[in-house]
Motif scaffolding. Sequence first.
Motif, PDB file in Angstrom:
ATOM      1  N   VAL A   1       0.841  -1.200   0.000  1.00 58.69           N
ATOM      2  CA  VAL A   1       0.000   0.000   0.000  1.00 58.69           C
ATOM      3  C   VAL A   1       0.868   1.239   0.000  1.00 58.69           C
ATOM      4  N   ILE A   2       0.311   2.323  -0.511  1.00 58.16           N
ATOM      5  CA  ILE A   2       0.998   3.599  -0.477  1.00 58.16           C
ATOM      6  C   ILE A   2       0.875   4.179   0.924  1.00 58.16           C
ATOM      7  N   PRO A   3       1.993   4.648   1.534  1.00 54.44           N
ATOM      8  CA  PRO A   3       1.917   5.189   2.894  1.00 54.44           C
ATOM      9  C   PRO A   3       0.892   6.299   3.012  1.00 54.44           C
ATOM     10  N   ASP A   4       0.132   6.278   4.080  1.00 52.28           N
ATOM     11  CA  ASP A   4      -0.882   7.298   4.338  1.00 52.28           C
ATOM     12  C   ASP A   4      -0.209   8.478   5.021  1.00 52.28           C
ATOM     13  N   SER A   5       0.023   9.540   4.262  1.00 52.14           N
ATOM     14  CA  SER A   5       0.755  10.686   4.801  1.00 52.14           C
ATOM     15  C   SER A   5      -0.002  11.379   5.924  1.00 52.14           C
ATOM     16  N   SER A   6      -1.306  11.173   6.013  1.00 50.89           N
ATOM     17  CA  SER A   6      -2.099  11.830   7.059  1.00 50.89           C
ATOM     18  C   SER A   6      -1.752  11.295   8.439  1.00 50.89           C
ATOM     19  N   LYS A   7      -1.151  10.092   8.505  1.00 48.22           N
ATOM     20  CA  LYS A   7      -0.815   9.496   9.788  1.00 48.22           C
ATOM     21  C   LYS A   7       0.667   9.630  10.125  1.00 48.22           C
ATOM     22  N   SER A   8       1.415  10.302   9.268  1.00 45.21           N
ATOM     23  CA  SER A   8       2.856  10.407   9.461  1.00 45.21           C
ATOM     24  C   SER A   8       3.207  11.538  10.425  1.00 45.21           C
TER      25      SER A   8
ATOM     26  N   ASP B   1       5.270  -2.190   9.707  1.00 47.66           N
ATOM     27  CA  ASP B   1       5.074  -1.983   8.278  1.00 47.66           C
ATOM     28  C   ASP B   1       4.138  -0.806   8.028  1.00 47.66           C
ATOM     29  N   ARG B   2       4.111   0.132   8.954  1.00 41.92           N
ATOM     30  CA  ARG B   2       3.245   1.316   8.849  1.00 41.92           C
ATOM     31  C   ARG B   2       3.939   2.465   9.571  1.00 41.92           C
ATOM     32  N   HIS B   3       3.285   3.630   9.550  1.00 45.26           N
ATOM     33  CA  HIS B   3       3.820   4.772  10.280  1.00 45.26           C
ATOM     34  C   HIS B   3       3.811   4.499  11.784  1.00 45.26           C
ATOM     35  N   ILE B   4       4.805   5.043  12.486  1.00 44.97           N
ATOM     36  CA  ILE B   4       4.824   4.888  13.943  1.00 44.97           C
ATOM     37  C   ILE B   4       4.008   6.011  14.579  1.00 44.97           C
ATOM     38  N   SER B   5       3.512   5.747  15.767  1.00 40.21           N
ATOM     39  CA  SER B   5       2.759   6.745  16.520  1.00 40.21           C
ATOM     40  C   SER B   5       3.664   7.340  17.595  1.00 40.21           C
TER      41      SER B   5
END
Length: 332
Positions: free
Chosen positions: A57-64, A157-161
């Motif tokens: 998937v394309i990274p969701d920049s809204s959660k970065s 495999d996703r943005h970190i919080s």
Amino acid sequence: MIILQPFLQPDLGLMMFKPGKTLLSELVKMSQGNRLIVMPLPEELVNVPSGKVSRSVIPDSSKSLVDDIRLLEFFNHIDVQKRLGSFKHWLERIPHCQLSDGEYCDKNLTVLDNAVRVCWHHDNQERKSRSIETESIAQRNVLVWGLESVRSQLRLDRHISLPELCWWSVVNGVYEHLPQSIVDDVFGVKKKPDTNGLVIRRESDERFELNSKAILKERAGAVKLIVDDEPPAMFMSRPKEITWQSERYLKFVRSLPCVVTGKTEGVVAHHLIGHGEGKMGAKTHDLFTMPLNADEHRKFHDDPKGWESKHGSQLFYVKQTIKKALELGALS
């Protein structure tokens, strides 16, 4: 998803790609006769080489968190950078000039001021006259590198919080360098209202009184050394010797970079040998340890005297480790 370097021909109104035979067959399968989406490369993939990307998937920049400039202070701290890895190596993997304006770029790349990946042409231009864009890209690179390094070390495999970043800082013993506002957000601590304003609050609202950094330090689990100035064994004629053991302290030591190589992976807590310690069949106190990379640890045990003659006394490194533990609050 496939990443390709475009070759722009503005005069002809064309944009060309060179995927090669293998990737071209992949593109045929992906398109199935339909159109394909062309979009700017997500910043999180800035140093990924051209080719097929394993991420589905394309990274969701809204959660970065890449826009959170508060993290610059944290990622620029020398202790934090030691645990993140080599920033220069990360920059050198960027396969294109970050100052490209769609016109001329030299095929040779270099690193400008250890912060931005540029071609020789733009490197010469920037050395003559700095642009505001360069500083912005430099800051962005630090943020992307730091977040990507933490994500990789946490095997996500996703943005970190923010809570995950906070957890990483605790594991690596650098939580004290987190900005106060970041820790406040993690613990839900509200900003103290301006007493000169008209905001009225109840005295019982403890959220305004919490010290988030103090909470983090407490929950990080500092190893407590309890001092007894008159221990019972002191009055025995033949007291039994007790070896101080603490797995939590050893875990802290293993989180530090190797005292010789500076590496942060494969680090073990080496117990002091010799110097009156490490007797046959028994280990010294866990307090008398220092971080060594596994390879360096093996070299020591192969030739302890030779190792010390080359790198110096173990006593110095043990003292530095204890000093670091006290400074970071791992021992209190």
